[in-house]
Design a protein around this motif. Structure first.
Motif, short mmCIF file in Angstrom:
data_model
loop_
_atom_site.label_atom_id
_atom_site.label_comp_id
_atom_site.label_asym_id
_atom_site.label_seq_id
_atom_site.Cartn_x
_atom_site.Cartn_y
_atom_site.Cartn_z
N LYS A 80 0.84 -1.20 0.00
CA LYS A 80 0.00 0.00 0.00
C LYS A 80 0.87 1.25 0.00
O LYS A 80 0.54 2.23 -0.66
CB LYS A 80 -0.94 -0.02 1.20
CG LYS A 80 -1.98 -1.12 1.12
CD LYS A 80 -2.97 -1.08 2.26
CE LYS A 80 -2.32 -1.43 3.57
NZ LYS A 80 -3.27 -1.59 4.67
N SER A 81 1.99 1.21 0.70
CA SER A 81 2.88 2.38 0.73
C SER A 81 3.46 2.66 -0.66
O SER A 81 3.62 3.82 -1.04
CB SER A 81 3.98 2.20 1.77
OG SER A 81 4.80 1.10 1.45
N LYS A 141 0.78 4.44 -2.71
CA LYS A 141 0.67 5.86 -2.31
C LYS A 141 1.84 6.66 -2.87
O LYS A 141 1.65 7.76 -3.41
CB LYS A 141 0.60 5.97 -0.80
CG LYS A 141 -0.67 5.38 -0.21
CD LYS A 141 -0.60 5.33 1.30
CE LYS A 141 -1.72 4.46 1.86
NZ LYS A 141 -1.60 4.30 3.32
N LYS A 142 3.05 6.11 -2.75
CA LYS A 142 4.23 6.80 -3.26
C LYS A 142 4.12 6.97 -4.78
O LYS A 142 4.39 8.05 -5.31
CB LYS A 142 5.48 6.01 -2.91
CG LYS A 142 6.76 6.66 -3.37
CD LYS A 142 7.97 5.83 -2.99
CE LYS A 142 9.25 6.46 -3.52
NZ LYS A 142 10.42 5.63 -3.21
N ARG A 144 1.73 9.71 -5.68
CA ARG A 144 2.32 11.04 -5.44
C ARG A 144 3.30 11.40 -6.56
O ARG A 144 3.35 12.56 -6.99
CB ARG A 144 2.99 11.07 -4.07
CG ARG A 144 2.00 11.09 -2.93
CD ARG A 144 2.68 11.23 -1.56
NE ARG A 144 1.70 11.13 -0.52
CZ ARG A 144 1.56 10.05 0.27
NH1 ARG A 144 2.35 9.01 0.14
NH2 ARG A 144 0.62 10.03 1.20
N VAL A 188 -2.88 12.36 -2.61
CA VAL A 188 -3.29 11.20 -1.84
C VAL A 188 -3.92 11.72 -0.55
O VAL A 188 -3.28 11.82 0.49
CB VAL A 188 -2.10 10.24 -1.57
CG1 VAL A 188 -2.57 9.02 -0.80
CG2 VAL A 188 -1.44 9.82 -2.87
N MET A 245 -8.59 8.96 -0.71
CA MET A 245 -7.76 8.04 -1.47
C MET A 245 -7.10 7.03 -0.53
O MET A 245 -7.01 5.84 -0.85
CB MET A 245 -6.70 8.77 -2.30
CG MET A 245 -5.89 7.81 -3.10
SD MET A 245 -5.36 8.24 -4.77
CE MET A 245 -6.34 9.49 -5.40
N GLU A 246 -6.64 7.47 0.61
CA GLU A 246 -6.05 6.57 1.62
C GLU A 246 -7.08 5.49 2.01
O GLU A 246 -6.74 4.31 2.08
CB GLU A 246 -5.64 7.35 2.87
CG GLU A 246 -4.48 8.28 2.67
CD GLU A 246 -3.20 7.76 3.26
OE1 GLU A 246 -3.18 6.64 3.82
OE2 GLU A 246 -2.20 8.48 3.15
N ILE A 301 -7.54 2.94 -0.79
CA ILE A 301 -6.41 2.01 -0.85
C ILE A 301 -6.52 0.98 0.27
O ILE A 301 -6.32 -0.22 0.06
CB ILE A 301 -5.07 2.77 -0.80
CG1 ILE A 301 -4.90 3.61 -2.08
CG2 ILE A 301 -3.89 1.80 -0.63
CD1 ILE A 301 -3.78 4.64 -2.01
N GLU A 302 -6.87 1.44 1.47
CA GLU A 302 -7.05 0.53 2.61
C GLU A 302 -8.15 -0.49 2.32
O GLU A 302 -8.00 -1.68 2.61
CB GLU A 302 -7.39 1.32 3.89
CG GLU A 302 -6.23 2.11 4.45
CD GLU A 302 -5.06 1.26 4.89
OE1 GLU A 302 -5.26 0.15 5.42
OE2 GLU A 302 -3.92 1.70 4.67
#
Length: 159
Positions: A108-109, A112-113, A116, A122, A126-127, A130-131
């Motif tokens: 997941k990280s 997100k990266k 970006r 993000v 959006m977080e 993704i979760e």
């Protein structure tokens, strides 16, 4: 014709992306896609053909000459039909661009990266999305989870 399936060591040369697509749309788990299920899948993947064109494709794909196709028929048909392969490759390519470890899953990280880097904001929504996509809560998103979330959000499979 070039290979439109994501090229990475873990999934290159096999059919897992296409198999995942088939299995997610096979909602009754009978190992077959009906005309309606195939139409929904191709539309969800971005094919954009109308129902009549999709029914013609089903007839072309269908070796048994009934109103369904098997997973093997689907995989073979997509790989051998450049128009279908190209028009349905967007989600495979998006997921493959994040999967730089070549194992069919993305942290997941890393998602997100990557977002970006592509200059997406993000934010909290959006977080959360993704979760929610990480349905087994293992910290990774698989193609199965990624595509499943897309198909559910578009109303193509039950939530």
């Amino acid at each position: 014709m070039g290979n439109i399936l994501p090229r990475n060591q873990g999934w290159e040369g096999d059919d897992r992306y296409l198999q995942v697509e088939f299995r997610l749309m096979d909602t009754d788990k009978d190992g077959l896609l009906s005309t309606g299920e195939l139409i929904k899948l191709l539309l969800a993947l971005g094919f954009g053909g109308d129902e009549e064109k999709t029914e013609l494709l089903l007839k072309e794909m269908n070796k048994e000459r009934d109103d369904t196709i098997s997973e093997d028929e689907y995989v073979e048909a997509v790989k051998s039909n450049e128009e279908i392969l190209i028009k349905t490759s967007k989600l495979r390519a998006i997921f493959g661009s994040f999967d730089d470890t070549n194992d069919g899953k993305v942290s997941k990280s890393k998602i997100k990266k990557g977002l970006r880097v592509m200059e997406y904001d993000v934010d909290e929504a959006m977080e959360k999305a993704i979760e929610e996509t990480d349905s087994d809560k293992d910290g990774f998103v698989t193609y199965d989870e990624f595509l499943g979330k897309h198909l559910k959000n578009k109303g193509f499979i039950p939530k």
